[in-house]
Design a protein around this motif. Structure first.
Motif, PDB file in Angstrom:
ATOM      1  N   MET A  20       0.844  -1.193   0.000  1.00 50.67           N
ATOM      2  CA  MET A  20       0.000   0.000   0.000  1.00 50.67           C
ATOM      3  C   MET A  20       0.882   1.246   0.000  1.00 50.67           C
ATOM      4  O   MET A  20       1.834   1.359   0.774  1.00 50.67           O
ATOM      5  CB  MET A  20      -0.913  -0.014   1.239  1.00 50.67           C
ATOM      6  CG  MET A  20      -1.879   1.143   1.323  1.00 50.67           C
ATOM      7  SD  MET A  20      -3.199   0.885   2.532  1.00 50.67           S
ATOM      8  CE  MET A  20      -2.277   0.429   4.002  1.00 50.67           C
ATOM      9  N   GLU A  21       0.560   2.168  -0.897  1.00 55.27           N
ATOM     10  CA  GLU A  21       1.342   3.401  -1.003  1.00 55.27           C
ATOM     11  C   GLU A  21       0.935   4.386   0.095  1.00 55.27           C
ATOM     12  O   GLU A  21      -0.257   4.555   0.378  1.00 55.27           O
ATOM     13  CB  GLU A  21       1.124   4.050  -2.369  1.00 55.27           C
ATOM     14  CG  GLU A  21       1.701   3.278  -3.534  1.00 55.27           C
ATOM     15  CD  GLU A  21       3.205   3.223  -3.486  1.00 55.27           C
ATOM     16  OE1 GLU A  21       3.831   4.258  -3.139  1.00 55.27           O
ATOM     17  OE2 GLU A  21       3.771   2.150  -3.776  1.00 55.27           O
ATOM     18  N   PRO A  22       1.901   5.063   0.709  1.00 53.57           N
ATOM     19  CA  PRO A  22       1.555   6.052   1.734  1.00 53.57           C
ATOM     20  C   PRO A  22       0.882   7.276   1.122  1.00 53.57           C
ATOM     21  O   PRO A  22       1.192   7.674   0.004  1.00 53.57           O
ATOM     22  CB  PRO A  22       2.908   6.415   2.353  1.00 53.57           C
ATOM     23  CG  PRO A  22       3.913   6.101   1.295  1.00 53.57           C
ATOM     24  CD  PRO A  22       3.356   4.925   0.535  1.00 53.57           C
ATOM     25  N   ILE A  23      -0.049   7.852   1.869  1.00 50.71           N
ATOM     26  CA  ILE A  23      -0.668   9.122   1.469  1.00 50.71           C
ATOM     27  C   ILE A  23       0.262  10.281   1.807  1.00 50.71           C
ATOM     28  O   ILE A  23       0.377  11.256   1.065  1.00 50.71           O
ATOM     29  CB  ILE A  23      -2.031   9.302   2.181  1.00 50.71           C
ATOM     30  CG1 ILE A  23      -3.071   8.356   1.608  1.00 50.71           C
ATOM     31  CG2 ILE A  23      -2.518  10.747   2.067  1.00 50.71           C
ATOM     32  CD1 ILE A  23      -3.499   8.688   0.191  1.00 50.71           C
ATOM     33  N   VAL A  24       0.937  10.177   2.957  1.00 49.73           N
ATOM     34  CA  VAL A  24       1.824  11.242   3.426  1.00 49.73           C
ATOM     35  C   VAL A  24       3.195  10.645   3.736  1.00 49.73           C
ATOM     36  O   VAL A  24       3.296   9.558   4.314  1.00 49.73           O
ATOM     37  CB  VAL A  24       1.256  11.929   4.689  1.00 49.73           C
ATOM     38  CG1 VAL A  24       2.225  12.985   5.211  1.00 49.73           C
ATOM     39  CG2 VAL A  24      -0.099  12.570   4.380  1.00 49.73           C
ATOM     40  N   GLN A  25       4.227  11.366   3.341  1.00 49.46           N
ATOM     41  CA  GLN A  25       5.589  10.967   3.658  1.00 49.46           C
ATOM     42  C   GLN A  25       6.338  12.159   4.255  1.00 49.46           C
ATOM     43  O   GLN A  25       6.383  13.233   3.653  1.00 49.46           O
ATOM     44  CB  GLN A  25       6.316  10.490   2.402  1.00 49.46           C
ATOM     45  CG  GLN A  25       5.742   9.229   1.769  1.00 49.46           C
ATOM     46  CD  GLN A  25       6.405   8.919   0.452  1.00 49.46           C
ATOM     47  OE1 GLN A  25       6.151   9.583  -0.557  1.00 49.46           O
ATOM     48  NE2 GLN A  25       7.279   7.927   0.445  1.00 49.46           N
ATOM     49  N   LEU A  26       6.892  11.958   5.429  1.00 51.95           N
ATOM     50  CA  LEU A  26       7.823  12.929   6.008  1.00 51.95           C
ATOM     51  C   LEU A  26       9.218  12.383   5.727  1.00 51.95           C
ATOM     52  O   LEU A  26       9.565  11.289   6.176  1.00 51.95           O
ATOM     53  CB  LEU A  26       7.608  13.080   7.517  1.00 51.95           C
ATOM     54  CG  LEU A  26       6.177  13.360   7.995  1.00 51.95           C
ATOM     55  CD1 LEU A  26       6.169  13.605   9.502  1.00 51.95           C
ATOM     56  CD2 LEU A  26       5.570  14.539   7.262  1.00 51.95           C
ATOM     57  N   LYS A  27       9.996  13.132   4.968  1.00 54.60           N
ATOM     58  CA  LYS A  27      11.305  12.652   4.541  1.00 54.60           C
ATOM     59  C   LYS A  27      12.409  13.504   5.153  1.00 54.60           C
ATOM     60  O   LYS A  27      12.605  14.654   4.777  1.00 54.60           O
ATOM     61  CB  LYS A  27      11.404  12.683   3.017  1.00 54.60           C
ATOM     62  CG  LYS A  27      10.493  11.683   2.309  1.00 54.60           C
ATOM     63  CD  LYS A  27      10.766  11.669   0.807  1.00 54.60           C
ATOM     64  CE  LYS A  27       9.992  10.568   0.118  1.00 54.60           C
ATOM     65  NZ  LYS A  27      10.296  10.512  -1.333  1.00 54.60           N
ATOM     66  N   ASN A  28      13.106  12.917   6.128  1.00 53.17           N
ATOM     67  CA  ASN A  28      14.242  13.584   6.781  1.00 53.17           C
ATOM     68  C   ASN A  28      13.900  15.021   7.174  1.00 53.17           C
ATOM     69  O   ASN A  28      14.683  15.951   6.982  1.00 53.17           O
ATOM     70  CB  ASN A  28      15.471  13.573   5.867  1.00 53.17           C
ATOM     71  CG  ASN A  28      15.946  12.167   5.590  1.00 53.17           C
ATOM     72  OD1 ASN A  28      16.048  11.348   6.498  1.00 53.17           O
ATOM     73  ND2 ASN A  28      16.228  11.865   4.335  1.00 53.17           N
ATOM     74  N   LEU A  29      12.717  15.183   7.756  1.00 52.96           N
ATOM     75  CA  LEU A  29      12.214  16.510   8.113  1.00 52.96           C
ATOM     76  C   LEU A  29      13.013  17.066   9.295  1.00 52.96           C
ATOM     77  O   LEU A  29      13.151  16.403  10.337  1.00 52.96           O
ATOM     78  CB  LEU A  29      10.738  16.401   8.476  1.00 52.96           C
ATOM     79  CG  LEU A  29       9.886  17.666   8.375  1.00 52.96           C
ATOM     80  CD1 LEU A  29       9.862  18.184   6.945  1.00 52.96           C
ATOM     81  CD2 LEU A  29       8.476  17.372   8.856  1.00 52.96           C
ATOM     82  N   SER A  30      13.526  18.277   9.126  1.00 53.30           N
ATOM     83  CA  SER A  30      14.310  18.913  10.189  1.00 53.30           C
ATOM     84  C   SER A  30      13.909  20.378  10.311  1.00 53.30           C
ATOM     85  O   SER A  30      13.514  21.016   9.328  1.00 53.30           O
ATOM     86  CB  SER A  30      15.818  18.824   9.898  1.00 53.30           C
ATOM     87  OG  SER A  30      16.251  17.479   9.856  1.00 53.30           O
ATOM     88  N   LYS A  31      14.025  20.893  11.532  1.00 55.20           N
ATOM     89  CA  LYS A  31      13.732  22.310  11.762  1.00 55.20           C
ATOM     90  C   LYS A  31      14.660  22.853  12.847  1.00 55.20           C
ATOM     91  O   LYS A  31      14.751  22.293  13.940  1.00 55.20           O
ATOM     92  CB  LYS A  31      12.276  22.499  12.192  1.00 55.20           C
ATOM     93  CG  LYS A  31      11.880  23.963  12.395  1.00 55.20           C
ATOM     94  CD  LYS A  31      11.947  24.759  11.094  1.00 55.20           C
ATOM     95  CE  LYS A  31      11.554  26.212  11.289  1.00 55.20           C
ATOM     96  NZ  LYS A  31      11.638  26.978  10.023  1.00 55.20           N
ATOM     97  N   THR A  32      15.341  23.936  12.497  1.00 50.11           N
ATOM     98  CA  THR A  32      16.218  24.624  13.439  1.00 50.11           C
ATOM     99  C   THR A  32      15.693  26.035  13.643  1.00 50.11           C
ATOM    100  O   THR A  32      15.403  26.742  12.674  1.00 50.11           O
ATOM    101  CB  THR A  32      17.666  24.684  12.913  1.00 50.11           C
ATOM    102  OG1 THR A  32      18.130  23.345  12.689  1.00 50.11           O
ATOM    103  CG2 THR A  32      18.579  25.366  13.914  1.00 50.11           C
ATOM    104  N   ILE A  33      15.523  26.422  14.904  1.00 47.67           N
ATOM    105  CA  ILE A  33      15.047  27.759  15.243  1.00 47.67           C
ATOM    106  C   ILE A  33      16.044  28.406  16.190  1.00 47.67           C
ATOM    107  O   ILE A  33      16.325  27.875  17.270  1.00 47.67           O
ATOM    108  CB  ILE A  33      13.645  27.716  15.888  1.00 47.67           C
ATOM    109  CG1 ILE A  33      12.625  27.088  14.922  1.00 47.67           C
ATOM    110  CG2 ILE A  33      13.200  29.118  16.283  1.00 47.67           C
ATOM    111  CD1 ILE A  33      11.242  26.930  15.518  1.00 47.67           C
ATOM    112  N   LYS A  34      16.613  29.539  15.770  1.00 47.93           N
ATOM    113  CA  LYS A  34      17.604  30.277  16.568  1.00 47.93           C
ATOM    114  C   LYS A  34      18.737  29.369  17.020  1.00 47.93           C
ATOM    115  O   LYS A  34      19.158  29.388  18.194  1.00 47.93           O
ATOM    116  CB  LYS A  34      16.932  30.940  17.776  1.00 47.93           C
ATOM    117  CG  LYS A  34      15.919  32.016  17.391  1.00 47.93           C
ATOM    118  CD  LYS A  34      15.308  32.671  18.612  1.00 47.93           C
ATOM    119  CE  LYS A  34      14.306  33.752  18.208  1.00 47.93           C
ATOM    120  NZ  LYS A  34      13.677  34.398  19.398  1.00 47.93           N
ATOM    121  N   GLY A  35      19.210  28.545  16.107  1.00 47.21           N
ATOM    122  CA  GLY A  35      20.343  27.678  16.392  1.00 47.21           C
ATOM    123  C   GLY A  35      20.004  26.417  17.165  1.00 47.21           C
ATOM    124  O   GLY A  35      20.886  25.585  17.405  1.00 47.21           O
TER     125      GLY A  35
END
Length: 305
Positions: free
Chosen positions: A1-16
Motif C-alpha cells: 500500500m502506497e503512503p498518502i503522506v511521507q515525512l522525509k528527513n524533516l528537520s527544523k532549526t530555530i535560533k540555532g
C-alpha cells in the motif's frame, strides 16, 4: 500500500536550536496514527510543517505524491485539520457555517454538506445556532467542516480536549468510520494515552525532535506471562530446573519468557503433576510503554546538537 503522506528527513532549526531532527514517517490510507511525545518534544512544530504553516530547514513533506513546499495549493487541498476546539461563527447555524467553509474549496456541493452532516450525526441540530451547541457537538461540526472537501489526510491536534467520556467515545467512533469507509489517513496528536490506545492502529513516539519508536497497536509486547499453578513451591522447583527466570506473585508465577516457550513449560508442569489453572500475558499499557521509552515523560531537555 502506497503512503498518502511521507515525512522525509524533516528537520527544523530555530535560533540555532534543533527542534526536529531528520524525522521520517509514512502515513497510510485507512489507518489512524497516534503522535505522542513529552512536552517540548516537537509535536506542534511537526504539525505546523505538515500543514505548511512553517517551512522545514531541511527535508520535505509529500502529500499524495506532491511536495508541500513546491506544490502547496495542490498538496494542502488533500488535507483536513482540526486543532483542539474548532472556531465557528456562533451566531450562525451549523449549516450556514458549513456553507461558508464550503465556499473556500472547489466543487463542494450541498449534497456533500448534507453527507458530512449525516456522517457526524448532526442532522437534528444542524439548522440551530452554534451558540446552542455543546462542546461535543461543536467538535462534530468541526469534523464535518474538515471533511467537506474529501480530504485524503486528516490532522487532529488534541481533538478530544474538554469532552466527557461519552463524547470522546462518540468522536472516536466517527474517526474509525471515516478511516475505514473513506480510506482517509488520520493523524492524531494527544496527551490522552488511554484514548490513543483505543483509537489508533499504530503510534509514533517523538522525543527531542527525533522519532524514537513506531509500532502497531496490536503488536504483542508481552515478555512476562502470569502462570497460576499449584503447588507453587513444586512449580518453582521445575522452573529452576528449566533455568526459567521467574518470580512468585500470589498463587502464581510471573515468567520472563518468549511466547513460543509457554507450551513446553506448561506441558512439563502438567507432566510433573502440577495443576495449571491459567496462563496469561502481562501486558504493559501504552502509558507504561511511553514512560519507559521517554524516561518518565518529563519535559524534553534542550537539544544542544
Amino acid at each position: 500500500m502506497e503512503p498518502i503522506v511521507q515525512l522525509k528527513n524533516l528537520s527544523k532549526t530555530i535560533k540555532g536550536k534543533q527542534i526536529i531532527d531528520q524525522l521520517t514517517l509514512d502515513l497510510y490510507p485507512g489507518q489512524i496514527t497516534g503522535f505522542l511525545g513529552p512536552n517540548g518534544a516537537g509535536k506542534t512544530t511537526t504539525i505546523r510543517m505538515m500543514t505548511g504553516l512553517m517551512h522545514p530547514t531541511a527535508g520535505e513533506v509529500i502529500i499524495d505524491g506532491q511536495s508541500l513546499t513546491e506544490h502547496y495549493e495542490e498538496a494542502i487541498s488533500k488535507v483536513g485539520v482540526i486543532v483542539e476546539n474548532p472556531e465557528m461563527y456562533k451566531f450562525m447555524s451549523g449549516y450556514k457555517n458549513l456553507l461558508h467553509f464550503a465556499r473556500m474549496h472547489k466543487n463542494v456541493s450541498k449534497e456533500r454538506i448534507n453527507e458530512v452532516v449525516r456522517q457526524v450525526g448532526l442532522e437534528n441540530r444542524i439548522n440551530e445556532k452554534v451558540s446552542t451547541y455543546s462542546l461535543g457537538m461543536r467538535q462534530r461540526l468541526g469534523l464535518a467542516q474538515a471533511l467537506l472537501h474529501h480530504p485524503k489526510f486528516l490532522i487532529l491536534d488534541e481533538p478530544t480536549n474538554g469532552l466527557d467520556p461519552a463524547g470522546i467515545r462518540e468522536f472516536r467512533q466517527y474517526l474509525r468510520q471515516i478511516a475505514e469507509n473513506e480510506g482517509v489517513s488520520v493523524f492524531v496528536s494527544s496527551h490522552l494515552l488511554s484514548e490513543i490506545e483505543l483509537m489508533c492502529d499504530r503510534i509514533a513516539i517523538i522525543q527531542n525532535g527525533r522519532l524514537i519508536d513506531l509500532r502497531e497497536m496490536n503488536q504483542d509486547t508481552a515478555t512476562v506471562y502470569y502462570v497460576e499453578a499449584t503447588p507453587t513451591v513444586e512449580a518453582s522447583a521445575v522452573l529452576d530446573e528449566l533455568s526459567i527466570s521467574y518470580k512468585v506473585n500470589g498463587s502464581g508465577l510471573e515468567l520472563d519468557v518468549e511466547k513460543q516457550q509457554i507450551p513446553a513449560i506448561v506441558t512439563t508442569l502438567v507432566n510433573r503433576n502440577i495443576h495449571v489453572y491459567a496462563v496469561q500475558p502481562k501486558q504493559q499499557t501504552l502509558e507504561d510503554q511511553f514512560l519507559e521509552m521517554t524516561g518518565g515523560g518529563q519535559i524534553a531537555e534542550a537539544n544542544t546538537k
